[in-house]
Each structure stands twice: as structure tokens, then as C-alpha cells.
Design a protein around this motif. Sequence first.
Motif, PDB file in Angstrom:
ATOM      1  N   SER A  74     -40.707   3.942  38.442  1.00 53.53           N
ATOM      2  CA  SER A  74     -41.649   2.821  38.468  1.00 53.53           C
ATOM      3  C   SER A  74     -40.979   1.500  38.821  1.00 53.53           C
ATOM      4  O   SER A  74     -41.604   0.645  39.447  1.00 53.53           O
ATOM      5  N   THR A  75     -39.715   1.328  38.438  1.00 51.76           N
ATOM      6  CA  THR A  75     -39.060   0.021  38.588  1.00 51.76           C
ATOM      7  C   THR A  75     -37.977  -0.015  39.649  1.00 51.76           C
ATOM      8  O   THR A  75     -37.599  -1.097  40.093  1.00 51.76           O
ATOM      9  N   LEU A 122     -47.495  17.638  55.629  1.00 49.44           N
ATOM     10  CA  LEU A 122     -48.053  17.597  54.276  1.00 49.44           C
ATOM     11  C   LEU A 122     -47.116  16.881  53.319  1.00 49.44           C
ATOM     12  O   LEU A 122     -47.541  16.018  52.534  1.00 49.44           O
ATOM     13  N   ARG A 123     -45.846  17.206  53.381  1.00 48.53           N
ATOM     14  CA  ARG A 123     -44.881  16.522  52.501  1.00 48.53           C
ATOM     15  C   ARG A 123     -44.768  15.047  52.849  1.00 48.53           C
ATOM     16  O   ARG A 123     -44.664  14.195  51.957  1.00 48.53           O
ATOM     17  N   SER A 124     -44.782  14.725  54.114  1.00 52.42           N
ATOM     18  CA  SER A 124     -44.736  13.321  54.531  1.00 52.42           C
ATOM     19  C   SER A 124     -45.938  12.548  53.995  1.00 52.42           C
ATOM     20  O   SER A 124     -45.798  11.416  53.513  1.00 52.42           O
ATOM     21  N   ALA A 125     -47.122  13.152  54.044  1.00 49.16           N
ATOM     22  CA  ALA A 125     -48.332  12.486  53.562  1.00 49.16           C
ATOM     23  C   ALA A 125     -48.269  12.246  52.055  1.00 49.16           C
ATOM     24  O   ALA A 125     -48.659  11.170  51.570  1.00 49.16           O
ATOM     25  N   TRP A 126     -47.796  13.232  51.289  1.00 48.17           N
ATOM     26  CA  TRP A 126     -47.711  13.060  49.843  1.00 48.17           C
ATOM     27  C   TRP A 126     -46.723  11.952  49.475  1.00 48.17           C
ATOM     28  O   TRP A 126     -46.978  11.146  48.570  1.00 48.17           O
ATOM     29  N   MET A 127     -45.596  11.887  50.161  1.00 51.05           N
ATOM     30  CA  MET A 127     -44.617  10.847  49.862  1.00 51.05           C
ATOM     31  C   MET A 127     -45.134   9.471  50.261  1.00 51.05           C
ATOM     32  O   MET A 127     -44.897   8.480  49.558  1.00 51.05           O
ATOM     33  N   ALA A 128     -45.849   9.393  51.372  1.00 48.07           N
ATOM     34  CA  ALA A 128     -46.443   8.122  51.774  1.00 48.07           C
ATOM     35  C   ALA A 128     -47.503   7.669  50.773  1.00 48.07           C
ATOM     36  O   ALA A 128     -47.593   6.471  50.442  1.00 48.07           O
ATOM     37  N   ALA A 129     -48.305   8.601  50.272  1.00 52.08           N
ATOM     38  CA  ALA A 129     -49.313   8.257  49.263  1.00 52.08           C
ATOM     39  C   ALA A 129     -48.661   7.788  47.971  1.00 52.08           C
ATOM     40  O   ALA A 129     -49.139   6.834  47.320  1.00 52.08           O
ATOM     41  N   ASP A 130     -47.573   8.433  47.578  1.00 52.25           N
ATOM     42  CA  ASP A 130     -46.862   8.014  46.372  1.00 52.25           C
ATOM     43  C   ASP A 130     -46.276   6.622  46.545  1.00 52.25           C
ATOM     44  O   ASP A 130     -46.332   5.781  45.633  1.00 52.25           O
ATOM     45  N   PHE A 131     -45.710   6.348  47.716  1.00 55.81           N
ATOM     46  CA  PHE A 131     -45.164   5.010  47.986  1.00 55.81           C
ATOM     47  C   PHE A 131     -46.260   3.960  47.934  1.00 55.81           C
ATOM     48  O   PHE A 131     -46.079   2.879  47.338  1.00 55.81           O
ATOM     49  N   ALA A 132     -47.405   4.260  48.545  1.00 53.49           N
ATOM     50  CA  ALA A 132     -48.516   3.300  48.537  1.00 53.49           C
ATOM     51  C   ALA A 132     -49.036   3.069  47.125  1.00 53.49           C
ATOM     52  O   ALA A 132     -49.381   1.932  46.750  1.00 53.49           O
ATOM     53  N   SER A 133     -49.095   4.107  46.317  1.00 55.17           N
ATOM     54  CA  SER A 133     -49.595   3.956  44.947  1.00 55.17           C
ATOM     55  C   SER A 133     -48.657   3.087  44.114  1.00 55.17           C
ATOM     56  O   SER A 133     -49.113   2.351  43.234  1.00 55.17           O
ATOM     57  N   ARG A 134     -47.376   3.133  44.382  1.00 53.58           N
ATOM     58  CA  ARG A 134     -46.436   2.319  43.613  1.00 53.58           C
ATOM     59  C   ARG A 134     -46.504   0.857  44.025  1.00 53.58           C
ATOM     60  O   ARG A 134     -46.088  -0.017  43.256  1.00 53.58           O
ATOM     61  N   ILE A 135     -47.004   0.591  45.207  1.00 58.88           N
ATOM     62  CA  ILE A 135     -47.205  -0.799  45.638  1.00 58.88           C
ATOM     63  C   ILE A 135     -48.550  -1.321  45.140  1.00 58.88           C
ATOM     64  O   ILE A 135     -48.645  -2.450  44.612  1.00 58.88           O
ATOM     65  N   LEU A 136     -49.591  -0.540  45.310  1.00 58.31           N
ATOM     66  CA  LEU A 136     -50.938  -0.992  44.964  1.00 58.31           C
ATOM     67  C   LEU A 136     -51.257  -0.794  43.487  1.00 58.31           C
ATOM     68  O   LEU A 136     -51.975  -1.614  42.896  1.00 58.31           O
ATOM     69  N   ARG A 137     -50.777   0.297  42.894  1.00 58.59           N
ATOM     70  CA  ARG A 137     -51.063   0.608  41.489  1.00 58.59           C
ATOM     71  C   ARG A 137     -49.759   1.013  40.813  1.00 58.59           C
ATOM     72  O   ARG A 137     -49.452   2.194  40.677  1.00 58.59           O
ATOM     73  N   PRO A 138     -48.957   0.031  40.388  1.00 58.40           N
ATOM     74  CA  PRO A 138     -47.638   0.340  39.812  1.00 58.40           C
ATOM     75  C   PRO A 138     -47.688   1.205  38.561  1.00 58.40           C
ATOM     76  O   PRO A 138     -46.702   1.873  38.237  1.00 58.40           O
ATOM     77  N   ASP A 139     -48.803   1.199  37.862  1.00 58.18           N
ATOM     78  CA  ASP A 139     -48.895   1.980  36.629  1.00 58.18           C
ATOM     79  C   ASP A 139     -49.217   3.454  36.879  1.00 58.18           C
ATOM     80  O   ASP A 139     -49.280   4.232  35.928  1.00 58.18           O
ATOM     81  N   SER A 140     -49.478   3.823  38.104  1.00 63.35           N
ATOM     82  CA  SER A 140     -49.841   5.205  38.420  1.00 63.35           C
ATOM     83  C   SER A 140     -48.756   5.847  39.277  1.00 63.35           C
ATOM     84  O   SER A 140     -47.884   5.172  39.822  1.00 63.35           O
ATOM     85  N   THR A 141     -48.807   7.161  39.395  1.00 65.56           N
ATOM     86  CA  THR A 141     -47.816   7.888  40.181  1.00 65.56           C
ATOM     87  C   THR A 141     -48.414   9.199  40.669  1.00 65.56           C
ATOM     88  O   THR A 141     -49.355   9.726  40.076  1.00 65.56           O
ATOM     89  N   PHE A 142     -47.835   9.708  41.735  1.00 64.02           N
ATOM     90  CA  PHE A 142     -48.250  11.001  42.274  1.00 64.02           C
ATOM     91  C   PHE A 142     -47.249  12.095  41.931  1.00 64.02           C
ATOM     92  O   PHE A 142     -47.400  13.228  42.365  1.00 64.02           O
TER      93      PHE A 142
END
Length: 405
Positions: free
Chosen positions: A241-242, A309-329
Motif C-alpha cells: 500500500s505504501t 490477462l496478466r498484464s490487465a490484472w497488474m494494470a488494474a491493481d496499479f490503477a486501484s492503488r492510485i485511485l483507491r489506496p485502501d483497496s487492492t487486487f
Amino acid sequence: MDRGGGDSDAAEAEAYNAAESRVYYGHDQNYYTVHTTSTTTSELSSIDGPTLSFRISGIVGLCITGILWIIVSWRLLYHYSGWWGQCCKKREQQQQQHQQQHAGQEILGEEPEADIIVISHLRTDGFTMKRLLHIMLWSTMIVQGVGYADMVGTNVSNKLNYTLLDIVGRGIFEFTTFVIGTIHWFKVTSKARAGASEKQVMFTLLPSILILATIAVIVCSIFEAVVLLAGQSEDIHEFRSTSKIHRISLIVESSGWGVHALVISFLGCMVYKRIASLPTYSQVRSRAKRNIITKMIIPIIFCGLSYALRSAWMAADFASRILRPDSTFESGLGWWIGNCWIPTIIPSMMLLYSIRKRDREPGMIDGVSETLLQRLNAEPQDYDDPFQSFHTLIIEDENATIGSG
């Protein structure tokens, strides 16, 4: 007495409620940690499906890794040991026949004929691309297996299993192994005898791009491992997260897998063009065409989809840490299936299928002239490779179709 007893009961109830309040709201540090973990689990379930316990995830991953390790070990032994036994046996038979023939000619008083040419090695000896790919895949399964085993034993995500699984296993070994497989496909495709119109520079440029992507992923993975292991924090969720290096690794790996998916898709188009450009391809029956396309194109398609598929999941996880730091994939069921297990199983099996045949090379031939040796080396050696000698495979499939009809 009743009033005093009621006051005592009220006081005890108030004290109990106060203690429960401290536990729930986390005024005590230990209970606060438990409360925070529960909240995170709830959030994860709403992002990418229900959250699996680390022990269940470890058991599933260990089973998958164990099965793949057994298969890879078998194929590795097949590639390294098969050529020696067969070659020695054949050479002994040839020498025995040669000696018997000489003995018979001497008894009859005839002049012995010239020595029979004996091929001492029918298969390539030493280190080859196929064997390198098997060794890398075998090492990958070992590293990931140890990581999953630690996860099963501890039921937590700690520094050890996170480093072995996410950083070393998938970030370094797995990415490098799959890139080696793609480069091998480029190599055999460039040597295929078909009327291709692609420029030869593409067979150098695209593998070079993959090599640069591999270097970038390895460097970021090493930096992430150093920061994680040297840091004071033991909480992997806090590190994810940090940590800035974790975000950098996410975007670099996502880009690397995405580039790999694009490159291998381009390779699939090149392979298809080479098959379709064969003069005899239009004369092949539709059933044989489907067999050819299945053997040559399907492995590339499945690998490309897995990398994407793996690239998409990692990109979604990166975006979630920018937009929603309290959440994770990185802990839900979708993450384990879409990012960890499927992109490991499918490319591994496809690569093992495509390199299932041993390397063959007529080296060290006794009594063979240099001209003949060059002509033998110029002939295609591995007719069963699904990406080599397209013309031969078309004829074989057509004959098989006619014979079964």
C-alpha cells in the motif's frame, strides 16, 4: 439490597460494554490490528471476488506447481538422456553388422568393402535452446513451490513467500522463461522454408524488444526485493500500500507482459502468413488445414491471451492503488486465478507441447566428407516441430487425412 445489587449489575454491564468498545474500535493496538485486517478482507471481497485464505491459496498453488514440476522434470530428462542411449545402441548394432560382413567376406576370400559410415550422434549434445527452456521452467516451479509451501505452513503472506512467488518466481524466472520460448519460436519461424515476405529485420527487432523488457522487469524486481527484505515492516499489505517501488514494479511488469502479448500476436500473424503462402496450401483438404492451424497457431494464441490477462490484472491493481489506496487486487479469488494460476499453467503447457521433440543434429560423423556434412546440416532436422518445416507437415497431414478417409 436490591438497589445496591442493581447498581452493581449496572456497573458491571458498563464495564463490559466499555471493554467491548475498546476491542471493537481498536483502542488497544493488538485488537486494532485484527479489526483492520477484517475491514481489509471485506474490501477485497467487493473488488475481485471472495478472499481466499493464504493456506487455501497455497494448497491450490502447490498442487498446480507440483504437477507442472513433475511434467517438466520428465521432459527435461527426456531431452537430456534419450539421445545417448539410442545413439549408442544403434552404433553398436551397426558395428556388429559391419564386423559380421567383414568376417563373411574374408571367409569367401572376397576383398572387404569400404567401411560403413557410422553416425555417432543422432541428436544434439550439449546446451540448446530447448534444454535451456526446460531448465528455466523447472527452476521456476521449484521457486514457486517453495513459496507456496511456506504459505501453506504459515497461513500468512510474509516476506519470504511474497519474494519467492511474486518477485523471483513470476517477476524474474517466469517472465524470462516465457520470453526464451517466444524467442525460440522466432528462431524456428525465421528458418521455415516458406514464401514469406517479412523483412528479416523483424526477426531481430522484436526479440530485442523482448530482451529489453526482460531486463527492465528483472531490474525492478531486484530493487523491490532489496527494499522489501531490508525494510523494517513485516506487514506485506502495508508494503504493497505504501511502497513506491511496488507501484513501479506493477506498472513495469504490466507493460512488459503487455509488450510480450503484442509481440507474440505479431509472431502468430507471421506464422499464419507463412503457412497460407505455401503453394500447396490451397490444395490441402479443409480437415488437414484445421490440423495444421491447430498445431501451429493455437499455442501462440493461448500464450498471447495469458500474457495479456496478466498484464490487465497488474494494470488494474496499479490503477486501484492510485485511485483507491485502501483497496487492492492482490488477495481475491480473481487475482489468484487471473493473474497467478492461469497465466502460469497455459503458457507452460503450450511451450512444453511446442518443444516436445528432441534436438537433432548429425554431428561427429565418421568417414563423411565436409561437403556431405554441410548438405546434411542444411536439411531440416526436426520435422515434428509445430513451427518448422511447414511444407513437410502439410504433406504429412494430407497423407494422414487420405489414409483415414
